[in-house]
Every structure is written in C-alpha cells, then in structure tokens.
Design a protein around this motif. Structure first.
Motif, mmCIF file in Angstrom:
data_model
loop_
_atom_site.group_PDB
_atom_site.id
_atom_site.type_symbol
_atom_site.label_atom_id
_atom_site.label_comp_id
_atom_site.label_asym_id
_atom_site.label_seq_id
_atom_site.Cartn_x
_atom_site.Cartn_y
_atom_site.Cartn_z
ATOM 1 N N GLU A 263 -8.037 -21.412 112.814
ATOM 2 C CA GLU A 263 -7.570 -20.266 111.656
ATOM 3 C C GLU A 263 -8.005 -20.671 110.843
ATOM 4 O OE1 GLU A 263 -3.898 -20.608 113.264
ATOM 5 O OE2 GLU A 263 -4.049 -19.541 114.947
ATOM 6 N N ASN A 264 -7.869 -21.589 110.375
ATOM 7 C CA ASN A 264 -7.909 -22.185 109.275
ATOM 8 C C ASN A 264 -9.353 -22.159 108.415
ATOM 9 O OD1 ASN A 264 -5.166 -23.119 108.491
ATOM 10 N ND2 ASN A 264 -5.134 -24.993 108.881
ATOM 11 N N LEU A 265 -10.186 -22.285 109.193
ATOM 12 C CA LEU A 265 -11.780 -21.864 108.992
ATOM 13 C C LEU A 265 -11.452 -20.432 108.421
ATOM 14 C CD1 LEU A 265 -13.491 -24.479 111.089
ATOM 15 C CD2 LEU A 265 -13.266 -24.737 108.663
ATOM 16 N N THR B 9 -3.739 -14.331 106.252
ATOM 17 C CA THR B 9 -3.491 -14.231 107.546
ATOM 18 C C THR B 9 -4.287 -13.332 108.186
ATOM 19 O OG1 THR B 9 -2.427 -12.280 107.013
ATOM 20 C CG2 THR B 9 -0.636 -14.201 106.722
ATOM 21 N N ILE B 10 -4.572 -13.501 109.607
ATOM 22 C CA ILE B 10 -5.482 -13.139 110.472
ATOM 23 C C ILE B 10 -5.077 -11.860 111.483
ATOM 24 C CG2 ILE B 10 -7.303 -13.430 112.714
ATOM 25 C CD1 ILE B 10 -7.576 -16.109 111.371
ATOM 26 N N ASP B 11 -5.562 -10.791 111.448
ATOM 27 C CA ASP B 11 -5.300 -9.759 112.059
ATOM 28 C C ASP B 11 -6.121 -10.045 113.500
ATOM 29 O OD1 ASP B 11 -4.597 -7.652 113.250
ATOM 30 O OD2 ASP B 11 -5.002 -6.161 112.141
ATOM 31 N N THR C 45 -13.207 -5.237 109.308
ATOM 32 C CA THR C 45 -12.820 -4.780 108.590
ATOM 33 C C THR C 45 -12.331 -5.842 107.568
ATOM 34 O OG1 THR C 45 -11.477 -3.432 110.287
ATOM 35 C CG2 THR C 45 -10.284 -4.381 108.251
ATOM 36 N N TYR C 46 -12.636 -7.208 107.933
ATOM 37 C CA TYR C 46 -12.894 -7.689 106.876
ATOM 38 C C TYR C 46 -14.119 -8.070 106.092
ATOM 39 C CZ TYR C 46 -8.492 -9.198 108.364
ATOM 40 O OH TYR C 46 -7.329 -10.101 109.445
ATOM 41 N N GLY C 47 -15.193 -7.397 105.968
ATOM 42 C CA GLY C 47 -16.332 -7.501 105.053
ATOM 43 C C GLY C 47 -17.516 -7.458 105.720
ATOM 44 N N THR D 65 -13.880 -7.669 117.620
ATOM 45 C CA THR D 65 -13.002 -7.899 116.658
ATOM 46 C C THR D 65 -12.210 -9.417 116.448
ATOM 47 O OG1 THR D 65 -11.229 -8.322 118.883
ATOM 48 C CG2 THR D 65 -11.459 -6.458 118.025
ATOM 49 N N VAL D 66 -11.639 -9.758 115.004
ATOM 50 C CA VAL D 66 -11.614 -11.209 114.612
ATOM 51 C C VAL D 66 -10.722 -11.980 116.341
ATOM 52 C CG1 VAL D 66 -10.302 -12.639 113.448
ATOM 53 C CG2 VAL D 66 -11.301 -10.512 112.347
#
Length: 74
Positions: A8-10, A19-21, A28-30, A61-62
């Motif tokens: 998650e941190n990476l 935060t991660i969605d 969405t995150y480019g 998706t992420v």
C-alpha cells in the motif's frame, strides 16, 4: 510491517497520494500502461518475482493491480 501495508505504501508513493481508491482506474491516477510496466519491473527486482504480460494486460483498477502484486509477493 506486513506485505500488504508495505505494498500500500509503495503504491501510494508511486501514485503520489495519501489514500488509495481500489475501485478507481489506473488512468485516474495519471498512469499509462508504460508507467504500470515500469512499476512492475521495479517490483520484480525488489521482490524477485515475475509478472507475465498475460497477467497484466487487462488491469483496469488500482485494486486489480494491488491484488496481482500482493499475490506475487506474499
């Protein structure tokens, strides 16, 4: 730190977010497909794992990206 928290941190660092969605698309995150490949190559070196192109080609998706990586490094 457990693998999930570490991952998650990476991902947060890569995406430059706090935060991660998990439901958001990677775009969405480019990030484009090249960004994802570069990130996965870095993770391959860091964790001594391999990501096959067939595993990564349909990532949208992420959350899907997170689950794929976590499955490899756990």
């Amino acid at each position: 730190m457990d693998k999930k928290t570490e991952l998650e941190n990476l991902i947060k660092a890569k995406l430059h977010v706090e935060t991660i969605d998990r439901d958001a698309t990677i775009a969405t995150y480019g990030l484009d497909s090249l960004d994802v490949v570069e990130f996965l190559l870095d993770l391959e070196d860091q964790y001594n794992v391999t990501f096959d192109a067939s595993e990564t080609k349909d990532l949208k998706t992420v959350g899907e990206l997170f689950d794929l990586i976590l499955g490899k490094i756990s």
